[in-house]
Design a protein around this motif. Structure first.
Motif, PDB file in Angstrom:
ATOM      1  N   SER A 239      49.212  83.967  38.582  1.00  0.00           N
ATOM      2  CA  SER A 239      50.631  83.717  38.339  1.00  0.00           C
ATOM      3  C   SER A 239      51.139  82.648  39.303  1.00  0.00           C
ATOM      4  O   SER A 239      50.483  82.310  40.292  1.00  0.00           O
ATOM      5  CB  SER A 239      51.451  85.002  38.518  1.00  0.00           C
ATOM      6  OG  SER A 239      51.346  85.475  39.854  1.00  0.00           O
TER       7      SER A 239
ATOM      8  N   CYS B 241      55.118  81.304  40.907  1.00  0.00           N
ATOM      9  CA  CYS B 241      56.564  81.538  40.904  1.00  0.00           C
ATOM     10  C   CYS B 241      57.230  80.711  41.996  1.00  0.00           C
ATOM     11  O   CYS B 241      56.642  80.447  43.059  1.00  0.00           O
ATOM     12  CB  CYS B 241      56.882  83.025  41.091  1.00  0.00           C
ATOM     13  SG  CYS B 241      56.197  83.736  42.594  1.00  0.00           S
TER      14      CYS B 241
ATOM     15  N   ALA C 236      51.110  77.672  36.741  1.00  0.00           N
ATOM     16  CA  ALA C 236      50.549  78.919  36.237  1.00  0.00           C
ATOM     17  C   ALA C 236      49.180  78.689  35.600  1.00  0.00           C
ATOM     18  O   ALA C 236      48.268  79.523  35.728  1.00  0.00           O
ATOM     19  CB  ALA C 236      51.509  79.554  35.241  1.00  0.00           C
TER      20      ALA C 236
END
Length: 338
Positions: free
Chosen positions: A217, A219, A281
């Protein structure tokens, strides 16, 4: 040519004169034909072209001198730009780091800067910023910002306090010239027992850093704070980021997200933060070197759409049992620019 067109003009030749020297001339010839179209006379005129030849030589010499001056200017710009960046990027023990700087123009010094340096207590300071404008004036602000931040961080390893210090310095020095910068400043603490690191960061109007995690992931790390140097007083707050083994923290300047691209989904045609998040990502998990290489290749796909300088700084915690993915392919990748 006389047979086909009936005339020729401006043919450059050299005639040998009586004293054996050469004289540049321009030759023009016209065919006079009879009523039946048969050639009767060829009238040839020879013009002395010595002054024109001298003028052409002067133009050629001036062009060569200008090219030499342009090359000298590019070398000076390159040397000045390198002087505003660390000669060698240091790396905290047990971690990995990588950085990259891409100039949008070889004729003007940019205003992006970064640094990564050790502190006395085992912690590390780091920052990445972008000064408004270009040229010598921007370089002066860049030098002031970089060394002020580094000195403030060494004196008081608190990112918010360092940005407050820089804001005061820039406001006092450049408030009449509207010189300011955006910057992310941080204090990194390695955590050797778990193999990662924690980072306390503060931002002054800069694009939010990305954390690419070992689970695949990515972020943004939410930060807030006004641009540095534009207001007499500004408040800055610290945010803590925890990076585990296999995680990579990526800092960048807005030359990346503001690059223009035909495939952009944003109304103004810029690459944008959303596209960068998807790219990150697809890239995760990765390490510092591979992350910087992948983004560097991405910058190469923008071509003329990359109108601003771009700085990259990545710090990662290696994961001994992980394997990172290959960088995602960029569509229609051109040859990398220099």
């Amino acid at each position: 040519m006389l047979t086909m067109q009936g005339e020729i003009g401006g043919i450059s030749l050299e005639l040998r004169t009586k004293d054996g020297s050469r004289m540049p001339v321009l030759v023009t010839s016209v065919v006079k034909a009879s009523s039946e179209g048969q050639p009767q006379l060829i009238r040839t005129t020879i013009f002395d072209a010595r002054e024109r030849r001298a003028y052409e030589r002067e133009l050629l010499d001036a062009r060569r001198a200008a090219e030499r001056e342009d090359e000298r200017l590019r070398q000076l710009v390159s040397k000045l730009q390198r002087s505003l960046l660390p000669a060698v990027l240091q790396t905290p023990p047990g971690l990995e780091s990588a950085a990259y700087y891409r100039m949008a123009s070889t004729d003007e010094v940019g205003g992006d800067f970064y640094d990564l340096f050790p502190l006395d207590d085992g912690r590390w300071g780091f920052f990445l910023g972008d000064v408004s404008g270009k040229g010598v004036e921007a370089a002066a602000v860049t030098a002031l910002a970089r060394y002020t931040l580094r000195a403030a961080t060494v004196y008081n390893p608190d990112p918010a306090a360092a940005l407050h210090n820089l804001n005061t310095v820039l406001w006092q020095e450049y408030r009449d010239d509207a010189r300011y910068c955006t910057v992310v400043s941080g204090i990194l603490t390695p955590t050797p027992t778990v193999g990662g690191f924690s980072a306390v960061i503060a931002s002054g109007g800069h694009p939010e850093p990305l954390l690419l995690r070992a689970d695949g992931s990515a972020c943004y790390q939410r930060t807030k704070g006004r641009i540095v140097g534009a207001f007499p007083t500004s408040q800055y707050t610290n945010t803590t980021v925890v990076a585990n083994p296999g995680d990579t923290l990526l800092l960048y300047s807005d030359g990346l997200t503001e690059a223009r691209t035909a495939s952009s989904e944003t109304p103004d045609g810029r690459y944008g933060a959303a596209a960068l998040a998807r790219f990150a990502a697809d890239l995760a998990p990765t390490n510092a070197a591979d992350a910087v290489t992948a983004v560097t290749d991405l910058l190469g796909t923008f071509g003329a759409g990359l109108t601003d300088d771009t700085a990259l700084l990545a710090i990662s915690a290696p994961h001994s049992h992980s394997t990172h993915r290959e960088p995602p392919p960029a569509p229609n990748r051109p040859e990398r620019l220099t």
